[in-house]
Design a protein around this motif. Structure first.
Motif, PDB file in Angstrom:
ATOM      1  N   SER A 176       0.771  -1.024   0.002  1.00 46.87           N
ATOM      2  CA  SER A 176       0.101  -0.081   0.006  1.00 46.87           C
ATOM      3  C   SER A 176       0.911   1.181   0.016  1.00 46.87           C
ATOM      4  N   TRP A 177       0.309   2.234  -0.449  1.00 46.89           N
ATOM      5  CA  TRP A 177       1.030   3.483  -0.718  1.00 46.89           C
ATOM      6  C   TRP A 177       0.787   4.567   0.486  1.00 46.89           C
ATOM      7  N   GLY A 178       2.038   5.286   0.641  1.00 46.19           N
ATOM      8  CA  GLY A 178       1.795   6.618   1.425  1.00 46.19           C
ATOM      9  C   GLY A 178       2.265   7.778   0.951  1.00 46.19           C
ATOM     10  N   ILE A 179       2.139   8.998   1.640  1.00 45.32           N
ATOM     11  CA  ILE A 179       2.591  10.290   0.967  1.00 45.32           C
ATOM     12  C   ILE A 179       3.268  10.606   2.107  1.00 45.32           C
ATOM     13  N   THR A 180       4.583  11.288   2.013  1.00 45.57           N
ATOM     14  CA  THR A 180       5.511  11.926   3.015  1.00 45.57           C
ATOM     15  C   THR A 180       5.113  13.649   2.797  1.00 45.57           C
ATOM     16  N   LEU A 202       0.374   5.435 -10.175  1.00 50.80           N
ATOM     17  CA  LEU A 202      -0.116   4.524  -9.544  1.00 50.80           C
ATOM     18  C   LEU A 202      -1.452   3.742  -9.693  1.00 50.80           C
ATOM     19  N   GLY A 203      -2.414   4.619 -10.153  1.00 54.02           N
ATOM     20  CA  GLY A 203      -3.835   4.428 -10.164  1.00 54.02           C
ATOM     21  C   GLY A 203      -4.514   4.222  -8.662  1.00 54.02           C
ATOM     22  N   GLN A 204      -3.805   4.741  -7.744  1.00 52.96           N
ATOM     23  CA  GLN A 204      -4.323   4.608  -6.405  1.00 52.96           C
ATOM     24  C   GLN A 204      -4.163   6.047  -5.612  1.00 52.96           C
ATOM     25  N   HIS A 205      -5.061   6.228  -4.641  1.00 56.12           N
ATOM     26  CA  HIS A 205      -4.913   7.322  -3.574  1.00 56.12           C
ATOM     27  C   HIS A 205      -4.176   6.892  -2.618  1.00 56.12           C
ATOM     28  N   PRO A 206      -2.994   7.582  -2.072  1.00 51.60           N
ATOM     29  CA  PRO A 206      -2.352   7.102  -0.865  1.00 51.60           C
ATOM     30  C   PRO A 206      -3.440   7.047   0.257  1.00 51.60           C
ATOM     31  N   GLN A 207      -3.124   5.966   1.066  1.00 52.86           N
ATOM     32  CA  GLN A 207      -4.152   6.037   2.253  1.00 52.86           C
ATOM     33  C   GLN A 207      -3.757   6.258   3.511  1.00 52.86           C
ATOM     34  N   VAL A 208      -2.167   6.383   3.577  1.00 55.24           N
ATOM     35  CA  VAL A 208      -1.451   6.913   4.849  1.00 55.24           C
ATOM     36  C   VAL A 208      -0.605   7.914   4.535  1.00 55.24           C
TER      37      VAL A 208
END
Length: 262
Positions: A176-180, A202-208
């Motif tokens: 899963s992807w996060g954003i800094t 990525l085709g996804q919204h970061p969740q964390v």
């Protein structure tokens, strides 16, 4: 390595890692194998939901601060083989550009040319990095002309970030992807643009997310990321600056990280 005697189903732990090289890979493996004796590994957003919903804890989450090449080269294959999920936090401005974060590039200059910089210059750059990232970037690029080329001769090439293509090769079921968040919450539009670019790649919204301040010596800023500012970005959890285990009293917008004793 000395491990702790702390395992309880009343808490969860977040294990945070960054650069994984030949020197610390064994420690990384030992920590994962020790933790899995007592905790079930899950994605960070699932751990945070249990805190928010006050459900039973007892989870462990692996969280990489940056998508460094070393992480994909060493840590990710190990985790995939063991079928352990993990989260990687991203800084879109460095991915695929053969760049390091602004503060890391500046520290390279500082070590190579200490006589060229004052403490005031360093403080100014860190302030710009948090409140005016475009000024910080312009200053850093200007050093190429006024000081010299970025001194990369002593840098491990796997410190650099992986490309979007390499990140997309990781199976979705395990990552899963996060954003800094490396800028002030006053710059929400800046972060929104980064999230939009991440979604395009990525085709996804970061969740964390994780909060990253420009320097450990400059950790007090007038504006802090909080629950309200994170909700505006549709983020479900944020790793902050606290150390310790996650409990039901933990704030989802400032989750602590467990530190192994050595």
């Amino acid at each position: 390595m000395k491990f702790w005697n702390f395992w309880k189903s009343s808490n969860s732990v977040i294990l945070e890692f960054d650069h994984i090289d030949d020197k610390n890979m064994d420690d990384f493996v030992q920590q994962i194998e020790e933790v899995e004796k007592y905790y079930a590994f899950d994605r960070l957003e699932n751990l945070a939901r249990r805190v928010f919903q006050r459900k039973k804890l007892g989870l462990a989450s692996i969280f990489f601060k940056n998508p460094r090449k070393s992480v994909l080269l060493r840590a990710v294959p190990f985790l995939l083989e063991k079928k352990i999920p993990f989260t990687i936090s991203l800084r879109a401005d460095c991915i695929g550009l053969n760049r390091l974060p602004i503060e890391e590039e500046f520290n390279l200059y500082l070590r190579k040319y200490p006589e060229k910089f004052t403490g005031e210059t360093q403080a100014q750059l860190f302030d710009w990095g948090w409140n005016h990232p475009q000024k910080a970037e312009a200053f850093l690029l200007g050093l190429r002309k006024t000081v010299g080329p970025l001194p990369l001769e002593a840098v491990d090439p796997t410190l650099f970030f992986a490309t979007w293509g390499k990140l997309l090769e990781i199976p979705n079921e395990w990552v899963s992807w996060g954003i800094t968040l490396n800028v002030s919450p006053q710059l929400t539009s800046w972060v929104e643009n980064e999230i939009l670019f991440m979604r395009q790649q990525l085709g996804q919204h970061p969740q964390v997310a994780r909060v990253h301040y420009p320097s450990e010596n400059h950790r007090v800023f007038p504006f802090e990321w909080d629950a309200a500012s994170l909700k505006k970005l549709a983020l479900e959890a944020c790793v902050g600056r606290l150390d310790g285990a996650v409990t039901h009293s933990s704030d989802w917008w400032n989750l602590p990280v467990w530190r192994f004793s050595t």
